[in-house]
Write a protein that holds these residues in place. Structure first.
Motif, mmCIF file in Angstrom:
data_model
loop_
_atom_site.group_PDB
_atom_site.id
_atom_site.type_symbol
_atom_site.label_atom_id
_atom_site.label_comp_id
_atom_site.label_asym_id
_atom_site.label_seq_id
_atom_site.Cartn_x
_atom_site.Cartn_y
_atom_site.Cartn_z
ATOM 1 N N ILE A 238 6.874 20.910 26.514
ATOM 2 C CA ILE A 238 7.542 20.655 27.798
ATOM 3 C C ILE A 238 6.509 20.758 28.924
ATOM 4 O O ILE A 238 5.835 21.772 29.072
ATOM 5 C CB ILE A 238 8.692 21.650 28.022
ATOM 6 C CG1 ILE A 238 9.792 21.431 26.980
ATOM 7 C CG2 ILE A 238 9.265 21.514 29.430
ATOM 8 C CD1 ILE A 238 10.912 22.444 27.042
ATOM 9 N N ASP A 240 7.362 19.727 32.313
ATOM 10 C CA ASP A 240 7.989 19.954 33.610
ATOM 11 C C ASP A 240 9.501 20.107 33.413
ATOM 12 O O ASP A 240 10.046 19.783 32.356
ATOM 13 C CB ASP A 240 7.701 18.783 34.555
ATOM 14 C CG ASP A 240 7.781 19.186 36.030
ATOM 15 O OD1 ASP A 240 8.272 20.307 36.304
ATOM 16 O OD2 ASP A 240 7.382 18.385 36.892
ATOM 17 N N ARG A 242 13.385 19.683 35.632
ATOM 18 C CA ARG A 242 14.049 19.133 36.820
ATOM 19 C C ARG A 242 15.527 19.497 36.780
ATOM 20 O O ARG A 242 16.190 19.343 35.751
ATOM 21 C CB ARG A 242 13.876 17.618 36.877
ATOM 22 C CG ARG A 242 14.494 16.956 38.105
ATOM 23 C CD ARG A 242 14.097 15.476 38.173
ATOM 24 N NE ARG A 242 14.643 14.719 37.066
ATOM 25 C CZ ARG A 242 15.857 14.149 37.055
ATOM 26 N NH1 ARG A 242 16.659 14.282 38.117
ATOM 27 N NH2 ARG A 242 16.267 13.447 36.021
ATOM 28 N N ALA A 277 16.638 18.736 33.033
ATOM 29 C CA ALA A 277 15.880 17.688 32.356
ATOM 30 C C ALA A 277 14.485 18.206 32.035
ATOM 31 O O ALA A 277 13.826 18.788 32.899
ATOM 32 C CB ALA A 277 15.800 16.443 33.228
ATOM 33 N N THR A 278 14.057 18.049 30.799
ATOM 34 C CA THR A 278 12.714 18.472 30.383
ATOM 35 C C THR A 278 11.809 17.253 30.296
ATOM 36 O O THR A 278 12.214 16.194 29.806
ATOM 37 C CB THR A 278 12.759 19.181 29.024
ATOM 38 O OG1 THR A 278 13.237 18.271 28.018
ATOM 39 C CG2 THR A 278 13.668 20.391 29.071
ATOM 40 N N LYS A 279 10.593 17.405 30.742
ATOM 41 C CA LYS A 279 9.648 16.290 30.793
ATOM 42 C C LYS A 279 8.624 16.428 29.675
ATOM 43 O O LYS A 279 7.982 17.474 29.531
ATOM 44 C CB LYS A 279 8.951 16.288 32.158
ATOM 45 C CG LYS A 279 8.040 15.104 32.415
ATOM 46 C CD LYS A 279 7.499 15.185 33.836
ATOM 47 C CE LYS A 279 6.582 14.028 34.168
ATOM 48 N NZ LYS A 279 6.061 14.129 35.557
ATOM 49 N N HIS A 280 8.474 15.374 28.856
ATOM 50 C CA HIS A 280 7.549 15.372 27.728
ATOM 51 C C HIS A 280 6.558 14.215 27.852
ATOM 52 O O HIS A 280 6.898 13.132 28.351
ATOM 53 C CB HIS A 280 8.308 15.225 26.402
ATOM 54 C CG HIS A 280 9.145 16.419 26.038
ATOM 55 N ND1 HIS A 280 8.759 17.344 25.101
ATOM 56 C CD2 HIS A 280 10.358 16.818 26.495
ATOM 57 C CE1 HIS A 280 9.713 18.271 24.980
ATOM 58 N NE2 HIS A 280 10.687 17.975 25.818
ATOM 59 N N GLU A 294 12.077 11.979 29.818
ATOM 60 C CA GLU A 294 12.905 13.161 30.061
ATOM 61 C C GLU A 294 13.970 13.314 28.981
ATOM 62 O O GLU A 294 14.579 12.332 28.548
ATOM 63 C CB GLU A 294 13.572 13.071 31.431
ATOM 64 C CG GLU A 294 12.620 13.328 32.585
ATOM 65 C CD GLU A 294 13.342 13.471 33.905
ATOM 66 O OE1 GLU A 294 12.778 14.108 34.826
ATOM 67 O OE2 GLU A 294 14.477 12.942 34.043
ATOM 68 N N SER A 296 17.416 15.896 27.796
ATOM 69 C CA SER A 296 18.415 16.849 28.281
ATOM 70 C C SER A 296 18.214 18.181 27.568
ATOM 71 O O SER A 296 18.177 18.227 26.334
ATOM 72 C CB SER A 296 19.823 16.327 28.017
ATOM 73 O OG SER A 296 20.782 17.356 28.187
#
Length: 441
Positions: A238, A240, A242, A277-280, A294, A296
């Motif tokens: 991960i 970031d 949001r 929301a997780t950013k990959h 992103e 969930s």
């Protein structure tokens, strides 16, 4: 900081048990610098963490229940109950005497360099006894002692007790300490605020504390970055986080209906309609970075990732404010290395400068061989043949029986310290099933 917690006659515990957070002298040369809080003014050495092991149905969760009941009864007894209502306490019911006897709880703790000792005895009907002592210097001073509705108190230090007695507002099923706080007694307020900052949670159900991390992602940029750092250090991929307000995706009529419900219901979860929301990182066929995607948190991330994220907020609060975190089943859904990482955050002068404390139970025996615990930080709960649980520390064993450098995990698994399942009957039944396999009646 907790110095000691003891209780008796509660759920699976019949006799008095004591969790002692005072560091032993015998273990002074083991992880002393990081794992021990040295309070020179009070001449105390306290442990930053303790872990509890035991078999299924041995009493590990019931021990956490005892601390939780103690905390919640202090915070709510004067405002969440009415005269005559039952007290939600359950004595040890497998003994005819204890089933009718009172349950006793007491904690010794430190607030602002002052030691307090507070406790009470209750049954399901009334508070039968209650006491509060403090030690501003070397001598312990009694602030009040209650027997039923009769109270002896220090008139100089707790003058508000006189008002409570004059107005006759102390109910038989509520605590004097809680009522004193409502009358703005300074010491009572200090103590209740201390217990408000103590987090007792279940590691099996994140619903009760998920809001801590979600709020930080939404409202505090610095905390959001700290949570991201914790997630990155766990190698979860991960990059970031949001905050997503799902209400904004609904039509106007639905938004108005939700707003009306939120206005009418006081204790509604403010993040019921929120998502994270997780950013990959995304890679191309040559494994070069090619943008981001992103996911969930609640729908696409693993259960372990969700739990670690929801725990992160409470972990940060504890470390930054010197709070107490008590977790039932900390290892549930988490990799053993990640559990060890969480413990190491507390057992560190660098990441835990405010001397937060972590108390938890687990089945994860890998921690016993990790080298992050001293003997006095390792506790066991076992149950006797009469159904009563007992609590004891690895430091309680004689030094010639349990040495500092012996393989704790191996010895625990083979039953040297007790508090393991007795599986002879299980093995016998398994053998019978195998022997009868394929036979017909």
């Amino acid at each position: 900081m907790i110095i000691q917690f003891n209780f008796s006659n509660y759920k699976t515990f019949k006799d008095k048990v004591t969790l002692n957070m005072v560091a032993s002298n015998y273990d002074k040369d083991t992880n002393e610098y990081d794992n021990v809080i040295n309070n020179d003014k009070l001449s105390l050495r306290l442990l930053k963490s303790s872990v509890i092991y035991g078999p299924n149905a041995g009493g590990k969760s019931k021990f956490i229940d005892a601390i939780t009941f103690f905390q919640q009864f202090i915070l709510k007894s004067s405002k969440d109950s009415q005269e005559g209502e039952k007290i939600n306490v359950q004595p040890f019911r497998l003994n005819s005497r204890s089933a009718k006897d009172v349950s006793e709880f007491e904690m010794t703790f430190i607030i602002d360099k002052t030691i307090y000792r507070y406790g009470f005895e209750v049954n399901q009907e009334i508070v039968t006894a209650e006491w509060l002592y403090y030690r501003p210097a070397k001598k312990e001073i009694e602030l009040f002692y209650r027997t039923g509705q009769s109270i002896e108190f220090d008139k100089k230090r707790l003058d508000k007790v006189s008002l409570i007695l004059d107005f006759d507002i102390l109910r038989k099923n509520s605590l004097m300490l809680s009522v004193l706080a409502q009358f703005n007694s300074d010491k009572a307020i200090i103590i209740l605020n201390y217990f408000r900052t103590m987090n007792c949670i279940s590691g099996l159900v994140e619903r009760g504390y998920r809001g801590s991390s979600i709020t930080k992602v939404k409202e505090d940029e610095n905390k959001r970055k700290q949570i991201i750092d914790l997630l990155r250090s766990a190698d979860l991929g991960i990059e970031d986080l949001r905050y997503v307000n799902l209400i904004e995706t609904f039509d106007n009529k639905t938004q108005k209906s939700i707003a009306d419900i939120q206005d009418k219901v006081n204790d509604i979860d403010p993040h019921m309609f929120a998502s994270i929301a997780t950013k990959h990182q995304v890679y191309d066929d040559d494994n070069n970075p090619d943008g981001f995607v992103e996911f969930s948190m609640s729908e696409e991330e693993s259960n372990g990732t969700q739990k670690y994220f929801y725990l992160a907020g409470l972990i940060l609060d504890a470390l930054e404010q010197g709070m107490i975190l008590i977790v039932d089943e900390l290892d549930s859904k988490l990799h053993p290395n990640l559990v060890a990482k969480i413990v190491s955050l507390f057992n560190s002068k660098i990441t835990n400068p405010k001397n937060a404390q972590l108390i938890f139970n687990t089945h994860d025996t890998n921690l016993l061989s990790s080298g992050i615990f001293r003997r006095d930080q390792i506790w066991f709960i076992s149950k006797d043949r009469y159904g009563a649980s007992k609590l004891y520390s690895l430091a309680d064993f004689k030094t010639d029986t349990v040495r500092k450098k012996e393989p704790f995990e191996e010895n625990y698994i083979r039953g040297k310290y007790g508090a393991t399942p007795f599986l002879n009957e299980f093995n016998y039944i398994t053998e019978q099933i195998l022997n009868n396999n394929g036979k017909t009646g």
